[in-house]
Every structure is written in C-alpha cells, then in structure tokens.
Design a protein around this motif. Structure first.
Motif, short mmCIF file in Angstrom:
data_model
loop_
_atom_site.label_atom_id
_atom_site.label_comp_id
_atom_site.label_asym_id
_atom_site.label_seq_id
_atom_site.Cartn_x
_atom_site.Cartn_y
_atom_site.Cartn_z
N GLU A 151 20.78 -4.86 -23.60
CA GLU A 151 21.16 -3.67 -22.85
C GLU A 151 22.66 -3.65 -22.55
O GLU A 151 23.09 -3.66 -21.39
N PRO A 152 23.47 -3.61 -23.61
CA PRO A 152 24.92 -3.81 -23.44
C PRO A 152 25.63 -2.68 -22.70
O PRO A 152 26.70 -2.91 -22.15
N THR A 153 25.07 -1.47 -22.68
CA THR A 153 25.81 -0.36 -22.06
C THR A 153 25.18 0.15 -20.78
O THR A 153 25.61 1.17 -20.25
N THR A 154 24.18 -0.55 -20.27
CA THR A 154 23.58 -0.13 -19.00
C THR A 154 24.62 -0.12 -17.89
O THR A 154 25.34 -1.08 -17.68
N GLY A 155 24.71 1.00 -17.19
CA GLY A 155 25.64 1.11 -16.07
C GLY A 155 27.05 1.51 -16.43
O GLY A 155 27.88 1.65 -15.55
N LEU A 156 27.33 1.69 -17.73
CA LEU A 156 28.68 2.05 -18.14
C LEU A 156 28.87 3.56 -18.11
O LEU A 156 27.94 4.33 -18.31
N ASP A 157 30.12 3.99 -17.90
CA ASP A 157 30.43 5.40 -18.00
C ASP A 157 30.45 5.80 -19.47
O ASP A 157 30.44 4.96 -20.37
N ALA A 158 30.49 7.11 -19.72
CA ALA A 158 30.37 7.62 -21.09
C ALA A 158 31.49 7.09 -21.99
O ALA A 158 31.25 6.74 -23.15
N ARG A 159 32.70 7.02 -21.47
CA ARG A 159 33.83 6.56 -22.29
C ARG A 159 33.64 5.10 -22.70
O ARG A 159 33.83 4.75 -23.86
N SER A 160 33.28 4.25 -21.74
CA SER A 160 33.09 2.84 -22.05
C SER A 160 31.95 2.64 -23.04
O SER A 160 32.00 1.78 -23.91
N ARG A 161 30.91 3.47 -22.90
CA ARG A 161 29.79 3.37 -23.83
C ARG A 161 30.24 3.69 -25.25
O ARG A 161 29.87 3.00 -26.21
N LEU A 162 31.05 4.73 -25.41
CA LEU A 162 31.52 5.10 -26.74
C LEU A 162 32.42 4.02 -27.34
O LEU A 162 32.37 3.77 -28.55
N VAL A 163 33.24 3.37 -26.50
CA VAL A 163 34.08 2.28 -26.97
C VAL A 163 33.22 1.15 -27.51
O VAL A 163 33.48 0.61 -28.60
N LEU A 164 32.17 0.79 -26.80
CA LEU A 164 31.29 -0.28 -27.25
C LEU A 164 30.54 0.11 -28.51
O LEU A 164 30.35 -0.70 -29.41
N TRP A 165 30.12 1.36 -28.60
CA TRP A 165 29.44 1.82 -29.81
C TRP A 165 30.35 1.64 -31.03
O TRP A 165 29.91 1.19 -32.09
N GLN A 166 31.61 2.01 -30.87
CA GLN A 166 32.54 1.88 -31.98
C GLN A 166 32.73 0.43 -32.38
O GLN A 166 32.81 0.09 -33.57
N GLN A 167 32.80 -0.46 -31.40
CA GLN A 167 32.94 -1.88 -31.71
C GLN A 167 31.71 -2.42 -32.44
O GLN A 167 31.83 -3.24 -33.36
N LEU A 175 35.06 -6.94 -21.66
CA LEU A 175 35.56 -8.31 -21.72
C LEU A 175 34.43 -9.27 -22.07
O LEU A 175 34.62 -10.21 -22.86
N ASP A 176 33.25 -9.04 -21.52
CA ASP A 176 32.10 -9.89 -21.81
C ASP A 176 31.78 -9.87 -23.30
O ASP A 176 31.50 -10.91 -23.91
N LEU A 177 31.82 -8.69 -23.90
CA LEU A 177 31.55 -8.59 -25.33
C LEU A 177 32.68 -9.25 -26.13
O LEU A 177 32.42 -9.92 -27.14
N ALA A 178 33.92 -9.08 -25.67
CA ALA A 178 35.04 -9.73 -26.35
C ALA A 178 34.89 -11.24 -26.35
O ALA A 178 35.15 -11.91 -27.35
N VAL A 179 34.43 -11.80 -25.23
CA VAL A 179 34.21 -13.25 -25.14
C VAL A 179 33.21 -13.71 -26.19
O VAL A 179 33.37 -14.77 -26.81
N SER A 180 32.18 -12.90 -26.43
CA SER A 180 31.16 -13.29 -27.40
C SER A 180 31.65 -13.22 -28.84
O SER A 180 30.97 -13.68 -29.75
N LEU A 181 32.86 -12.66 -29.03
CA LEU A 181 33.38 -12.50 -30.39
C LEU A 181 34.60 -13.37 -30.66
O LEU A 181 35.34 -13.12 -31.61
N ILE A 182 34.82 -14.38 -29.82
CA ILE A 182 35.91 -15.31 -30.08
C ILE A 182 35.77 -15.87 -31.50
O ILE A 182 36.72 -15.97 -32.26
N GLN A 183 34.55 -16.23 -31.86
CA GLN A 183 34.24 -16.57 -33.23
C GLN A 183 33.31 -15.51 -33.77
O GLN A 183 32.41 -15.06 -33.07
N THR A 184 33.51 -15.07 -35.01
CA THR A 184 32.70 -14.00 -35.57
C THR A 184 31.30 -14.53 -35.88
O THR A 184 31.13 -15.41 -36.73
N PRO A 185 30.27 -14.00 -35.21
CA PRO A 185 28.91 -14.51 -35.41
C PRO A 185 28.24 -13.86 -36.62
O PRO A 185 28.66 -12.80 -37.08
#
Length: 316
Positions: A164-180, A147-157
C-alpha cells in the motif's frame, strides 16, 4: 535486468494461521516478470502474503519460491535480491533525507563516495533534492513516503515489494510514485504491490490478483477482470436520473448507436448513457464488497492481518 518468462513468484498450497485462525488457505499463485497488483478487502490477508513472500514471516503449509529460491531455506539469498517498502515509512526522523540514504548505502556495503553519489541521484529522482539537508521530522507525509521508497532503491532490486505505497498521500505525491514505479518496471525490476486504490491497479498493473477470505478469487489483466463482469451496457434513465433498465450491447460503436436509437425512437423523453465495466465493478462482483479507499489519515493496514509489516528498504 531484462524480463523473462520464468516465474519470479511461485506459491503452491500456501497456508498460514494465527492462533488457530486461518489467514491464507490453499493459495496457489504463479507470476512472471512485470508489475502485479494484489487487491482485496481489509482482512483478506494481503499484508500476510507480502510478509511471507519477503521472508519476514514463515508459512505453515505449502511451498513458496521467490526468484526460484525457497523462502524457508534460501531466505538470505532472496533478501539480497529484493527490496521492501511497508505501509509505514521507516526512516530516521533525526537524520536529514540525504543522511538517511547515505546511511543505508553504507550499511549495504557502498563506499562513502558511492553512497553519496547514489543518494544524490535518488533525491533528484524523487523530487527531494531541495529538502536533502532538512531533518526528516519536518517532512510531509508524501515526502517521507518518497524518501522511504528511495531508501529501498539504493541497490536496484529484481523485485520491489510495495505494501500500500500510496495510502494517505495527496494526488501529486501519488502521481510521482506511479511514475517511479513505471520507470522501475521499464528498467526490468518486477513490482508486487498491494493497494486499496483500484485506479492504481488499473493504471500500473500488468496482472491483477484479487484475494478474498485468504484465497485468490481471480487473476488476470485489468481488462480481463472487467470482461468477467460483462460488456458495455446502455443505462436508460428517467426524468430525475433514476435507473430504469440496462440494455446489453455487443460493444461495437454501431451496436451501441443502434441500441440508443431504438430507445430514442420509442421513448424520446428518456436519457440513455453508456456504461463500461470498471475494475470496481469487477471487484464487487468477485468479492461482494465495494473497494473503499482509506482516508488520508488511515494507515491502510489489513485490520485482520495479525502480523505487522516490519522493515523498509532492502530486506536483510
């Protein structure tokens, strides 16, 4: 927003100290469009550099330009064109996921209709649509981070800074963020991320910058940094797996096969393994430290960086 060869980040002679202690010293850096990963041991100055590039902290010496604009004199214009996601999720626990996104959209000047439309798109993109009406206080760590990353993309920068966007995330969430991140890059957004996960830099980055002791000690593609360590080697091991010696090869399949055959012919009881340099090998050679990914409960903040990263979403 196509990529160009013009530098998106230009740093010359950058210096920053806290209470007389240098954190960054004489730092020079030039990056064109793409995905760039900043690596370094704890205390190297990674967060301080991100804070300076995003205009949150002033530098003491040197010149810093982002998208061709000087951070001292053009901070407001830079903030209009970048987004920032820090180490700590900065979303409102009381609001729902959808309400957080709509609120940020309205703050950025979108109409109610457009803010809701953009929120729906982002909730689906980050696999949060089923939790859109739930209060964020009940979200898992991975959901909050998405959600935090989604907030930063309200407008396309033009540049997205991720500390350190994936610190503390589980493997699945990390892969989702990588794809984004990959999809953003494909759409023309440059990404500048700090990470303690070398696999993350290896997977995502066009260029890897290694920071140690407040200075850049290496820069290049992952392959180029690995090549600095040396080529493929054959590791000769004893009956109990102990490393006896390493044999350099020319890297070709024929060369590797010939070297392995030579060992087998003279010492048939020994085991031979092919070892290719990793980014971790390069990191160790460049900094003298093994990269130790943080625990899931770790915030991952540079403990010696004396400026706390503040803000999330579009800096303003």
């Amino acid at each position: 927003m196509p990529y160009t060869n013009a530098p998106v980040i230009e740093v010359t002679g950058l210096g920053k100290s806290y209470d007389g202690t240098p954190v960054l010293s004489g730092l020079d850096l030039s990056l064109t469009s793409g995905v760039h990963a900043l690596l370094g041991p704890n205390g190297a100055g990674k967060t301080t550099l991100v804070n300076i590039l995003t205009t949150l902290v002033p530098h003491d010496a040197g010149s810093v330009r982002v998208l061709g604009l000087e951070t001292r004199t053009d901070a407001a214009r830079i903030r209009e064109r970048i987004s920032v996601t820090g180490q700590f999720a900065a979303v409102d626990d009381v609001l729902t996921g959808a309400e957080n996104l709509v609120m940020m959209g309205r703050l950025l000047g979108l109409s109610v209709r457009d803010a809701r439309s953009r929120a729906a798109v982002l909730l689906e993109r980050f696999d949060l649509d089923s939790a859109a009406s739930r209060r964020v206080v009940g979200y898992s760590g991975g959901m909050r981070r998405r959600l935090d990353l989604a907030v930063s993309l309200i407008q396309t920068p033009e540049i997205l800074f991720l500390d350190e966007p994936t610190t503390g995330l589980d493997a699945r969430s990390r892969l989702v963020l990588w794809q984004q991140i990959r999809e953003l890059a494909e759409g023309g957004t440059s990404v500048f991320l700090t990470t303690q996960y070398l696999e993350e830099a290896d997977e995502l980055a066009d260029q890897v910058v290694v920071l140690d002791g407040g200075r850049i000690v290496a820069q290049g593609s992952s392959a180029q940094l690995k090549a600095r360590v040396g080529g493929d080697v054959l590791q000769v091991r004893g009956a109990h797996g102990q490393l006896l010696r390493e044999l350099p090869t020319d890297g070709s399949a024929a060369g590797v096969a010939a070297a392995a055959a030579a060992v087998a012919a003279t010492e048939p009881t020994l085991r031979v393994e092919l070892h290719r340099p990793t980014l971790d090998d390069a990191f160790l050679a460049l900094t003298g430290h093994r990269a130790v990914p943080p625990d899931d409960s770790d915030t991952g903040q540079d403990v010696n960086d004396q400026s706390e990263f503040v803000g999330s979403g579009v800096a303003s």
